[in-house]
Design an enzyme around this catalytic site. Structure first.
Site, PDB file in Angstrom:
ATOM      1  N   TYR A  17      13.897  31.898   3.611  1.00 31.52           N
ATOM      2  CA  TYR A  17      12.674  32.606   4.002  1.00 31.52           C
ATOM      3  C   TYR A  17      12.701  32.992   5.478  1.00 31.52           C
ATOM      4  CZ  TYR A  17      10.414  31.281  -0.382  1.00 31.52           C
ATOM      5  OH  TYR A  17      10.092  31.150  -1.692  1.00 31.52           O
ATOM      6  N   LYS A  27       0.850  -1.192   0.000  1.00 33.98           N
ATOM      7  CA  LYS A  27       0.000   0.000   0.000  1.00 33.98           C
ATOM      8  C   LYS A  27       0.885   1.240   0.000  1.00 33.98           C
ATOM      9  CE  LYS A  27      -0.175  -0.347   4.996  1.00 33.98           C
ATOM     10  NZ  LYS A  27      -0.846  -0.946   6.135  1.00 33.98           N
ATOM     11  N   ARG A  68     -10.498   0.775  14.249  1.00 33.44           N
ATOM     12  CA  ARG A  68     -10.384   1.521  12.997  1.00 33.44           C
ATOM     13  C   ARG A  68     -11.509   0.987  12.109  1.00 33.44           C
ATOM     14  NH1 ARG A  68      -4.532   1.300  10.025  1.00 33.44           N
ATOM     15  NH2 ARG A  68      -5.101  -0.866   9.698  1.00 33.44           N
TER      16      ARG A  68
HETATM   17  C1  LIG Z   1      -0.047  -1.734   6.900  1.00 28.11           C
HETATM   18  C2  LIG Z   1      -0.576  -2.950   7.456  1.00 28.11           C
HETATM   19  C3  LIG Z   1       0.266  -4.022   7.801  1.00 28.11           C
HETATM   20  C4  LIG Z   1       1.772  -3.945   7.727  1.00 28.11           C
HETATM   21  O1  LIG Z   1       2.253  -3.310   8.887  1.00 28.11           O
HETATM   22  P1  LIG Z   1       3.816  -3.080   9.154  1.00 28.11           P
HETATM   23  O2  LIG Z   1       3.868  -2.506  10.502  1.00 28.11           O
HETATM   24  O3  LIG Z   1       4.270  -2.136   8.123  1.00 28.11           O
HETATM   25  O4  LIG Z   1       4.454  -4.404   9.032  1.00 28.11           O
HETATM   26  C5  LIG Z   1      -0.321  -5.194   8.206  1.00 28.11           C
HETATM   27  N1  LIG Z   1      -1.663  -5.305   8.307  1.00 28.11           N
HETATM   28  C6  LIG Z   1      -2.501  -4.292   8.024  1.00 28.11           C
HETATM   29  C7  LIG Z   1      -3.953  -4.491   8.176  1.00 28.11           C
HETATM   30  C8  LIG Z   1      -1.992  -3.079   7.618  1.00 28.11           C
HETATM   31  O5  LIG Z   1      -2.821  -2.063   7.353  1.00 28.11           O
END
Ligand SMILES: *Cc1c(COP(=O)(O)O)cnc(C)c1O
Length: 820
Positions: A715, A490, A587
């Protein structure tokens, strides 16, 4: 390979038992990768078992290709393949090493071997170039220096080679003895001792001892006597006659003095017999000077004259010798291999190309291979490689290369020089192509790369694909071989570039990909990524896309389930989905109170298939949340078991993210979800030394200014230099993702190995650093982060986490990928 060998001999050397031996068949090539086979009937395929795959799985396919000889583990079931010659051994990797040991023993010319923490590859390449002016040199391709890489390098030695230069690298205790037994170097070079890969060793001292054991039978050992531990250890282990130490102080075999001048440095070496030699070298940095000194001393020890060494040095540059994948013109991909000068390197580049996603045409731009040896044999093999990889267009530069013309009359275009080539090609004629550019240094193919690469401003993010593989394999060692791995790509693969990373992990054998939104998944599918893809946050509007592109949405509420199920009904289709269970993250996800409803929905909607059930830990990286994590795991087990009661099949169960894999390996279930750890950041602090940084963010100095006392910078006049000084303007700003919180001394960059602190406020596209007292010039490189500036430290400095730094890098920053 030095000498062809019969199947019976192979069995004898490897202590294997042989089935269906054919006496008259001689093997001249050894392959461990099913994609790299040129002459099937003359190849021995060695089925290695690795983290990625089991070579034995490819045997049927290779037999169809015409491969006749196989080296397999003793438990391999031969019944399926009655006519093949199988040589069964207890350990195929060991057998590979024994074959290498045998081939090595036939080579009677000098073999130079290089060990040490840094600089092995550079020293090998430079020494190879200097000796290559006169001799046919065999060297390990790229950094093939491991338990498998060294044997493969040995098989690269042919009967016409006059000297061999091979690296040896180890990552844990006990590995060197196997390499020593194979290499038996006549001349050894120990580059230096660093702290890299400390994890696999008891202490720095034991690591050093192990590395030095490579040289137990060497005639001579070259080393820098200024490294105290190294020199003490060496003097205690080896007889003084074989030691060739060099030092900046008097008292060793060579005494060195260095004088920096505008063109680089003058290096004066005085031997213990008081003879003195002077060399002009084109570098000034400490590491390059150390490397070139090893090279000069080695070349002298091998009997090269000072004049010919100097001539060789004049052609060296402190070049980027890595194999690099770059975005090219009109969506093409460029593989930049402009430092390649031999067949072994060409094979590595071709293999790398073979792993990339397909493009419209394959184009090869190749120079004469300035390799001493037998040209007929070499170009015959080049022609076969070209056929195997099915290039659509060939551009040859040089003289000898014209011999390819008769072989490929349709596709070959020859040029006497790089200038001629540049004049005749129109960059705009390339679109969506795969272009491999490979040539010897003297042809200056950088210009060709320049012409064909996508032009973006001076900031680049370099991704080390070997480091990525290393990190992936490291996490594989923490879990059972049966546990699947979903890699989270992602947010543009945490900034690393989703496509190339997804492509790489697909070749490494990962099982699943995870993206945040459907669009990310669609982009991967459009570029040929085949792995199953889970979408964390698929919106209702994108169900059509999910269905069309075979993406698997996460479902996190009864309402969402219902709308997806009815979408499927209306469209007469089914869909694979993943259930997110909320055990404390709060979440997204099903809560306990939703489970009854969920069970009914599952039962009444068989068109919705549950591919997996998972939850996410909120604090796996922090010991203080251990109890909470355990309570999450407990709730998850209860809740998923309840869901399972209404299912007649077994969905995958998964919980652990990177930190979770390190902290709770006992809860790996069927799959883990690897994210940040793959990208080189170990958030729990448990295995920090085991991971490698995968990305380096770099920019260049646009301008240097001298300031008077009291002048201000940037700046709001925030940067001040009370007593004046020198500043450099860098081509990176907050729009590139360089956080504005690094302003005013909070951040620093590395320029020629030295820290330069940010002065004033970071601007949108630029920032300024204090370079007073640092030797810099315009155009020099500045490292924002990488191997020597840790992301964690940077993140701490501005009160954030490495995740944010990684994902903030703007897409306008060019990503390049390389193998080191
Ligand atoms: C991003 C994510 C992960 C990976 O987490 P890391 O800490 O980067 O290993 C695993 N599971 C879910 C649901 C995530 O959103």
């Amino acid at each position: 390979m030095f000498q062809e060998i019969s199947q019976g001999q192979i069995a004898e050397i490897t202590d294997g038992s042989i089935l269906n031996e054919k006496d008259d068949l001689l093997v001249s090539q050894i392959a461990i990768d099913s994609r790299q086979i040129l002459h099937p009937e003359k190849t021995l395929f060695v089925a290695l078992r690795g983290a990625k795959a089991d070579g034995a799985d490819f045997i049927t396919q290779l037999a169809d290709l015409g491969v006749k000889s196989f080296l397999v583990h003793h438990d391999f079931d031969e019944l399926a393949l009655p006519d093949l010659c199988l040589i069964k051994v207890s350990d195929t990797r060991r057998a590979l090493q024994l074959l290498a040991k045998f081939q090595r023993s036939l080579f009677k010319n000098p073999l130079v071997s290089i060990a040490g923490s840094n600089g092995k590859t550079i020293v090998k390449e430079w020494l190879g170039q200097i000796l290559g002016q006169k001799y046919a040199v065999a060297k390990s391709p790229k950094s093939y220096n491991s338990q498998v890489g060294v044997p493969l390098s040995i098989f690269g030695i042919e009967s016409y080679h006059q000297v061999a230069i091979l690296e040896a690298g180890i990552s844990k205790a006990g590995e060197m003895s196997a390499l020593e037994e194979i290499l038996k170097p006549n001349l050894g070079i120990f580059t230096n001792l660093g702290t890299a890969h400390q994890e696999g060793f008891e202490s720095l001292e034991s690591k050093l001892k192990e590395k030095l054991s490579l040289f137990s039978d060497s005639n001579f050992l070259i080393y820098c006597a200024d490294q105290k531990e190294v020199s003490e250890q060496i003097s205690s282990l080896f007889p003084v006659e074989k030691l060739i130490g060099w030092s900046d102080r008097a008292g060793d075999e060579f005494t060195r003095s260095v004088k920096v001048n505008p063109k680089g440095a003058r290096l004066i070496l005085m031997k213990s017999d008081l003879s003195t030699h002077t060399f002009q070298v084109p570098f000034t940095d400490v590491a390059s000077l150390e490397n070139i000194t090893h090279v000069i001393v080695a070349a002298m020890t091998l009997g090269q004259s000072a004049e010919s060494i100097q001539e060789g040095i004049a052609h060296l540059k402190s070049v980027d010798m890595r194999l690099t994948l770059k975005p090219g013109i009109n969506d093409s991909l460029l593989i930049d291999d402009t430092y390649n000068n031999d067949l072994a390197g060409l094979k590595v580049a071709l293999d790398f190309m073979g792993q990339q996603r397909p493009k419209r045409h394959k184009i090869l731009i190749l120079s004469d291979l300035l390799q001493q040896g037998s040209p007929e044999k070499i170009y015959e093999e080049v022609a076969e490689l070209i056929k195997k990889y099915q290039f659509d267009q060939l551009y040859g530069v040089g003289k000898e290369i014209f011999c390819l013309e008769k072989e490929f009359p349709e596709s070959f275009k020859g040029f006497g020089s790089t200038e001629e080539l540049l004049k005749s090609i129109d960059p705009e004629s390339f679109a969506n192509d795969m272009i491999l550019i490979t040539g010897a240094r003297v042809f200056g193919f950088e210009e060709v790369v320049n012409r064909l690469q996508q032009r973006i401003h001076g900031t680049t993010l370099e991704i080390n694909l070997n480091a990525l593989t290393h990190n992936y394999n490291f996490y594989k060692t923490l879990i059972s071989p049966k546990t699947k791995v979903m890699v989270m790509v992602k947010a543009f693969a945490y900034g690393g570039g989703a496509l190339e990373i997804a492509n790489q992990i697909q070749t490494m054998g990962a099982d699943y990909l995870g993206v945040a939104f459907s669009d990310e998944g669609v982009a991967l599918r459009k570029q040929g990524i085949k792995l199953p893809i889970m979408v964390l946050n698929a919106m209702q509007e994108s169900f059509g896309l999910c269905s069309e592109f075979d993406l698997e949405p996460v479902v996190f509420s009864p309402e969402f389930f219902e709308s997806l199920a009815s979408w499927c009904t209306v469209h007469h289709t089914s869909m694979r989905i993943h259930l997110d269970i909320d055990t404390g993250m709060h979440r997204l996800g099903f809560e306990r109170k939703h489970l009854d409803k969920l069970k009914i929905l599952i039962q009444s909607n068989p068109q919705v298939e549950i591919a997996s059930i998972y939850t996410h830990l909120v604090g796996a990286d922090e010991e203080i949340h251990r109890e909470f994590s355990l309570s999450q795991l407990k709730s998850f087990e209860e809740m998923k078991n309840e869901v399972l009661t209404v299912l007649r099949y077994n969905p995958l169960i998964h919980v652990l993210n990177s930190a979770g894999i390190a902290a709770f390996p006992e809860f790996q279930f069927d799959m883990v979800r690897l994210g940040i750890g793959l990208y080189g950041v170990e958030v729990t602090g448990k295995h920090e030394l085991a991971l490698r940084a995968i990305s380096t963010l770099k920019t260049t100095i646009s301008q240097i200014k001298e300031l008077e006392s009291g002048e201000t910078i940037g700046y709001s006049r925030r940067g001040v230099m009370p007593s004046g000084g020198k500043i450099a303007t860098l081509a990176i700003g907050y729009a590139d993702g360089y956080d504005r919180r690094f302003s005013n001394g909070k951040g620093y960059v590395l320029i020629n190995g030295q820290k330069a602190f940010i002065i004033g406020n970071v601007c949108m596209d630029m920032c300024m650093v204090d370079v007073s007292g640092i030797d810099v010039k315009e155009g020099d490189e500045a490292i924002i982060y990488g191997e020597n500036i840790s992301l964690k430290e940077l993140a701490d400095q501005i009160g954030t986490i490495p995740y944010e730094l990684l994902t903030n890098i703007s897409t306008r920053v060019k990503r390049v990928y390389y193998l080191d």
